[in-house]
Each structure stands twice: as C-alpha cells, then as structure tokens.
Design an enzyme around this catalytic site. Structure first.
Site, PDB file in Angstrom:
ATOM      1  N   GLN A  17     -56.695 -24.042 -27.624  1.00 47.32           N
ATOM      2  CA  GLN A  17     -55.568 -24.914 -27.310  1.00 47.32           C
ATOM      3  C   GLN A  17     -54.403 -24.706 -28.286  1.00 47.32           C
ATOM      4  OE1 GLN A  17     -54.708 -26.816 -24.800  1.00 47.32           O
ATOM      5  NE2 GLN A  17     -56.563 -26.322 -23.670  1.00 47.32           N
ATOM      6  N   SER A  18     -54.245 -23.492 -28.773  1.00 49.09           N
ATOM      7  CA  SER A  18     -53.180 -23.203 -29.738  1.00 49.09           C
ATOM      8  C   SER A  18     -51.782 -23.496 -29.168  1.00 49.09           C
ATOM      9  CB  SER A  18     -53.256 -21.727 -30.138  1.00 49.09           C
ATOM     10  OG  SER A  18     -52.091 -21.351 -30.852  1.00 49.09           O
TER      11      SER A  18
END
Ligand SMILES: *Cc1c(COP(=O)(O)O)cnc(C)c1O
Length: 322
Positions: free
Chosen positions: A72-73
């Site tokens: 989920q960068s």
C-alpha cells in the site's frame, strides 16, 4: 546552485486551524498543513520529493521509473502517477503477495499503468536492483527512485516546503510529522535552518526505533547540505524523534490509529491514513493528553497524505467494525 525541478504539485498547500479538534482535546491550538492535497493522483508528501526526482530522471535521459515499497505504498502510487503524467514507463517492486482484488494504492498503481513485481520485505531492495539491471539490458533506460524517495534530491521537496511555510505563517512552536524513511523530516530540518524557523520539528516514527531514524535523518541532512553546497551545522538536538508509537510495527493499524482517524474525521471532516498520519496523530493526541505541549503553544500537524489506504483491506474492514 539551482536544482532542477518540475512543477506539478498544487502549491502552496493550505494551513487550516483545527478548532473543533483543539477544543475536544483541551490542549494547544492545532493547525494542519494540507500536504494530503498536493494534487497529483490523490497527492501526499512524495509529490514534493518527486518534483525534484523526476527532473533528475529527465536529465538522465531515463524512460522508465523504478521504485520500491510496501503493497500500500503511497510513494509508489505517486511515482506511478508521475510516470503517467510525464510519459515514463513505471515498474514497482512491492512487498506482499498479489491480492485477488487490488484495492487502495495498489488499485491506483495499476490504473496509472505501472507494472508490479512482487517481493517480500527482506528481499525487495535486492529485487529492485535485479529489475533495474534487467531493464538496463533491455534498453528501457531505467531510473531508480530510492525507498520513500528519500535521497538528497528528494528531500529538496521539503527544504522548499519550509520556504513555503515561511512565506505563509511561521510562528508555530511545533511541527509534527510522520517520519519513516527520513526524507520529509530531514528536508524540514535543513529548510528550517535555512529559513531560521524558530519552532521545533518532531518526527513521530512509523517504522524504526529512534536511533535508526535519527541516523537516517542525520545522514540525509548531510547529503542535502552537500547537494546544496551549504555548510549548515545542524545541532543533534534539532533532530527530534519519538518512537513510542510503533505499536505492532509498520502498517499495523490498532486502537490508537483508529481513534485518531475517528477524531479527525468526526471533529474536522478531515481524513487521515491508517499507516502514517493516523499513527503520527495518535502520537500527537497522546502527547497532548500527557501535557507535553504548553497550553499557549501553536502546533502544526503536517498532513503527509496516504488517504487512499483507507480504502484498502484490511484497514477498510477494521475501520468499519470499530
Ligand atoms: C512516505 C510517507 C511518510 C513518511 O515520509 P518519509 O519522508 O519517508 O519519512 C509520511 N506520511 C505518508 C502518508 C507517507 O506516504
């Protein structure tokens, strides 16, 4: 020396007083700097760094942007958006395993046309290097953006952000920011020295213990100094980090983050994220409750973005249940 930069972020970002939240917490006056609204692809702090990193990639004649991060960068999502906007291909090395349904930032990465290579936390940097070499051999002209965009070039985004703050309002006693790979905080610290900012900058650590984060910030400050050709001495006590809120580790949202997200949402209509700003705000709230700030101090909560992760599993389900 002028460091090349593209102009894409919506700047300056606004500073808003959080009056209802301040009253509910019965502490100092809290303000928010809205770097969640930097514009490109849902925005966030990485857009400021990428203005400089993208210019560097253009100068190097690159055609493909490569970077690395968690599934989920927010950083990788902003890299993918930048690549799309400026006509680069994009390859992201993400730690995790491919989910059945891509949600949150991962969904956006794909929408922006990035190619995803899966890895795990321990080998993702090595895989990034492999993917980089492969792309070189294939003539894709890759440009590697480090984890979190935290290099001397990337941190210039936050040196400039402090100049921006200086032109808006700068009588804050404290800046509070989520701090992880250190580029944001180091840029702020260096920018603070350059603009003679009088307040203190507190980095709430998201993933590292204090000595390690302090080392990252200190190293980046030195590298930033070198890039600028400046010799600004930063006293060790200017690098303030707090690692009391690491909880279950990186990306593990628990009760403190949930409470902070709910408080900001219900008192201000303002969205935080589960990984970074939720944790930093939880730290700030705890410090207010402990009487860490004087009642007459002005506290600037620097919102670094990350809100697409609200819509990612498992965070979405957890926030709905609690
Ligand atoms: C990357 C990120 C941070 C941390 O910034 P660093 O420069 O890596 O310390 C904070 N907040 C959000 C939302 C981020 O995506």
């Amino acid at each position: 020396m002028k460091i090349p930069r593209v102009n894409i972020a919506h700047l300056p970002t606004r500073i808003e007083p959080l009056d209802r939240l301040s009253a509910a917490l019965k502490g100092p006056r809290i303000y928010c700097k809205r770097d969640d609204q930097t514009g490109l692809g849902f925005g966030g702090n990485k857009t400021r760094k990428l203005e400089f990193l993208l210019a560097e990639a253009q100068q190097a004649g690159a055609k493909t942007l490569l970077s690395v991060g968690a599934i989920q960068s927010n950083h990788c999502r902003q890299v993918a958006a930048m690549a799309a906007r400026f006509g680069f291909d994009c390859i992201l090395v993400l730690s995790g395993s491919e989910p059945e349904i891509a949600s949150g930032n991962l969904f956006l990465d794909k929408l922006f046309g990035a190619k995803i290579v899966w890895a795990n936390r321990d080998n993702r940097t090595r895989i990034l290097d492999e993917v980089f070499r492969e792309a070189q051999v294939q003539g894709k002209m890759p440009y590697k953006i480090p984890y979190g965009g935290s290099s001397a070039t990337g941190m210039m985004g936050y040196v400039e952000a402090m100049r921006e703050l200086n032109s808006q309002e700068c009588d804050f006693d404290w800046i509070i920011t989520a701090s992880s790979s250190g580029g944001t905080q180091s840029g702020m610290v260096l920018g603070a020295a350059l603009t003679r900012f009088q307040g203190k900058i507190l980095g709430i650590s998201i993933e590292d213990h204090a000595p390690q984060l302090r080392e990252s910030v200190t190293r980046l400050v030195q590298e930033g100094n070198a890039l600028l050709g400046s010799k600004i001495e930063i006293a060790a006590e200017k690098i303030i980090v707090n690692d009391d809120y690491l909880g279950g580790g990186y990306g593990v949202m628990a009760a403190p983050e949930v409470e902070a997200i709910r408080l900001f949402a219900s008192h201000e209509g303002l969205l935080l994220d589960p990984v970074y700003t939720g944790r930093a705000a939880a730290g700030m709230i705890d410090l207010i409750r402990k009487g860490f700030f004087a009642q007459n101090e002005k506290v600037l909560f620097w919102h670094t973005g990350g809100t697409p992760a609200l819509f990612a599993e498992p965070y979405l389900s957890m926030l709905q249940q609690s």
